[in-house]
Design a protein around this motif. Sequence first.
Motif, PDB file in Angstrom:
ATOM      1  N   ASN A   1       0.827  -1.203   0.000  1.00  0.00           N
ATOM      2  CA  ASN A   1       0.000   0.000   0.000  1.00  0.00           C
ATOM      3  C   ASN A   1       0.867   1.261   0.000  1.00  0.00           C
ATOM      4  OD1 ASN A   1      -2.685   1.070   0.001  1.00  0.00           O
ATOM      5  ND2 ASN A   1      -2.367   1.683   2.151  1.00  0.00           N
ATOM      6  N   ASP A   2       2.025   1.184   0.711  1.00  0.00           N
ATOM      7  CA  ASP A   2       2.946   2.328   0.676  1.00  0.00           C
ATOM      8  C   ASP A   2       3.472   2.562  -0.741  1.00  0.00           C
ATOM      9  OD1 ASP A   2       2.589   2.705   3.356  1.00  0.00           O
ATOM     10  OD2 ASP A   2       4.428   1.632   3.959  1.00  0.00           O
ATOM     11  N   ARG A   3       3.727   1.481  -1.476  1.00  0.00           N
ATOM     12  CA  ARG A   3       4.181   1.650  -2.859  1.00  0.00           C
ATOM     13  C   ARG A   3       3.085   2.238  -3.734  1.00  0.00           C
ATOM     14  NH1 ARG A   3       7.411   0.771   0.085  1.00  0.00           N
ATOM     15  NH2 ARG A   3       9.381  -0.355  -0.060  1.00  0.00           N
ATOM     16  N   ILE A   4       1.850   1.873  -3.489  1.00  0.00           N
ATOM     17  CA  ILE A   4       0.743   2.458  -4.245  1.00  0.00           C
ATOM     18  C   ILE A   4       0.614   3.945  -3.910  1.00  0.00           C
ATOM     19  CG2 ILE A   4      -1.770   2.441  -4.505  1.00  0.00           C
ATOM     20  CD1 ILE A   4      -0.474   0.194  -5.988  1.00  0.00           C
TER      21      ILE A   4
ATOM     22  N   GLY B   1      10.464   2.246  -5.787  1.00  0.00           N
ATOM     23  CA  GLY B   1      10.793   0.835  -5.916  1.00  0.00           C
ATOM     24  C   GLY B   1       9.974   0.123  -6.957  1.00  0.00           C
ATOM     25  N   ALA B   2       9.645   0.785  -8.044  1.00  0.00           N
ATOM     26  CA  ALA B   2       8.811   0.198  -9.088  1.00  0.00           C
ATOM     27  C   ALA B   2       9.548   0.241 -10.411  1.00  0.00           C
ATOM     28  CB  ALA B   2       7.492   0.942  -9.184  1.00  0.00           C
ATOM     29  N   ARG B   3       9.142  -0.658 -11.280  1.00  0.00           N
ATOM     30  CA  ARG B   3       9.676  -0.659 -12.637  1.00  0.00           C
ATOM     31  C   ARG B   3       8.823   0.157 -13.589  1.00  0.00           C
ATOM     32  NH1 ARG B   3      12.164  -6.465 -14.485  1.00  0.00           N
ATOM     33  NH2 ARG B   3      13.469  -6.879 -12.646  1.00  0.00           N
TER      34      ARG B   3
ATOM     35  N   ILE C   1      -4.737   2.622 -10.451  1.00  0.00           N
ATOM     36  CA  ILE C   1      -3.332   2.828 -10.736  1.00  0.00           C
ATOM     37  C   ILE C   1      -2.619   1.516 -10.503  1.00  0.00           C
ATOM     38  CG2 ILE C   1      -2.707   3.567  -8.393  1.00  0.00           C
ATOM     39  CD1 ILE C   1      -0.744   5.546  -9.678  1.00  0.00           C
ATOM     40  N   GLU C   2      -1.629   1.259 -11.303  1.00  0.00           N
ATOM     41  CA  GLU C   2      -0.919  -0.002 -11.189  1.00  0.00           C
ATOM     42  C   GLU C   2       0.579   0.246 -11.272  1.00  0.00           C
ATOM     43  OE1 GLU C   2      -1.806  -2.634 -14.377  1.00  0.00           O
ATOM     44  OE2 GLU C   2      -2.056  -1.022 -15.836  1.00  0.00           O
ATOM     45  N   ILE C   3       1.302  -0.593 -10.529  1.00  0.00           N
ATOM     46  CA  ILE C   3       2.748  -0.518 -10.542  1.00  0.00           C
ATOM     47  C   ILE C   3       3.294  -1.914 -10.746  1.00  0.00           C
ATOM     48  CG2 ILE C   3       2.880   1.543  -9.071  1.00  0.00           C
ATOM     49  CD1 ILE C   3       3.481  -0.278  -6.712  1.00  0.00           C
ATOM     50  N   VAL C   4       4.489  -1.964 -11.278  1.00  0.00           N
ATOM     51  CA  VAL C   4       5.187  -3.232 -11.464  1.00  0.00           C
ATOM     52  C   VAL C   4       6.418  -3.189 -10.558  1.00  0.00           C
ATOM     53  CG1 VAL C   4       6.378  -4.739 -13.094  1.00  0.00           C
ATOM     54  CG2 VAL C   4       4.371  -3.445 -13.831  1.00  0.00           C
TER      55      VAL C   4
END
Length: 497
Positions: A54-57, A95-97, A162-165
Amino acid sequence: MQTTDPPAATEGPAPVPRLGLSGKLLVLTILFVMVAEVLIYVPSVANFRYNWLNDRISAAYTAALVFQAAPRAPNSEDARDIPDNLAKQILDSIGARAVAMKMGQRRRLLASADMPLAIDQDIDMRDMSWHRAIIDSFDTLLSTDNDVMRVVGPAPMGGDFIEIVVDEKPLRQAMLTYSVNILVISLLISGITATLVYLTLHYLFVRPLRRLTVNMTAFRAQPENPASVIVPSRRQDEIGTAERELATMQRDLASMLQQKNRLAALGLAVSKINHDLRNLLTTAQLFSDRLAKLPDPSVQRFAPKLMRALERAIDFCESTLSYGRVQEAPPDRRMVPLEPLVEEVRETVGLDPQAPVRWISAVERGMLVDADPDQLFRILVNLVRNAVQALENRAASDPGRDQVRITGRREGAVVVIEVSDTGPGVSEAARAHLFEAFQSSTRTGGSGLGLAIAAELIRAHGGEIALIDGTIGATFRLTIPDRAIELETRRGERARA
């Protein structure tokens, strides 16, 4: 010839040290605390994984705002003119691609760097149940692959999502670090808790129980030593109750052992004097036989009673007084007139008309009692002698008031005999052990055997002896039931008659 030494005795296995109660409590406390920590750890590690994602989102929210604020690229309505190094720095910070967002029917890739060929896992943060979060967290911990995850969450600025890899390896390392921290904290908590519980239980339970066991061991070694009786503490809980009950039991047991020792000593003493005393009584019996041949009327009157008394004394010596070597012989029961037996008791005790104690006999005329005459005589002599001694020990003696009364009546198949006096009565201290040897006597020099002997003899007849309350002085009631006789035996006796 060559001799060989015998083989050395093999020693048995060394005794395994036993874990004491305190050690068991310590181990169980640590075990229970660790179990509780495991139950807490399972949802907490799942929550840690959820918060990490959730922190990354949330960081992706900020990145999306930055990307949306950047100026549009020339000749493009959607693309933003963002330098590649700035985009890489933003992605590294979260920390995402890659970061993408869907708004309406369009799905826009806001930034990307080092995109993988395939996505290994899809995680939707918008709808995640607690059991799915726990299962996925342990899949992440136990996995050894560096999977690539696509994480989907709610989007800002009216977007659909929203999406992250991201890579799974940083998440696994963070979860392992969190698990190690939880383990260390759990060990500290369990150690502190176990120590506090151990000290508390040791002070409240283990130490008092150890005191009880040590005292019981010491009392077993020396049960007759008064110092071995435990001194109860002032605790009002179960431990205090156990201490008080143990102290009472030990005092009663010590008193019982002292009584048995006195009985054993009495039996030994009686056995030693039995032989010589029997010879002396036999000699006295020979002289009484010669005395009975004198023509003097007074001698002729008292000689048979003297001979009868000597015969009883010899019989007592033969049986060693019942409290010495053997028990009382079974009663030789037959129908005995009670009036002559009561009169013989009066003469034996010495209550003549000139005595300061008045004798009153109220026995039904011609009444018969089914009993052993010698044993019934002993019962009545003990009771009457106790009554006379109680009256003689008073400070003032009033002949009109000092009385010993004996009554006898038949109630169906039961004979009731009462022996009463007008003395001071039986004290409360003596009532608790009234018919126990060496316990009931309150008179100086008394042995306390009279009532014990009377109770034993009356019970051998199937009867009862009891102290009657509410009377002047002391009143003892004897009940002696007639023996049950088979009907065929009674018919045979009548036929022979």
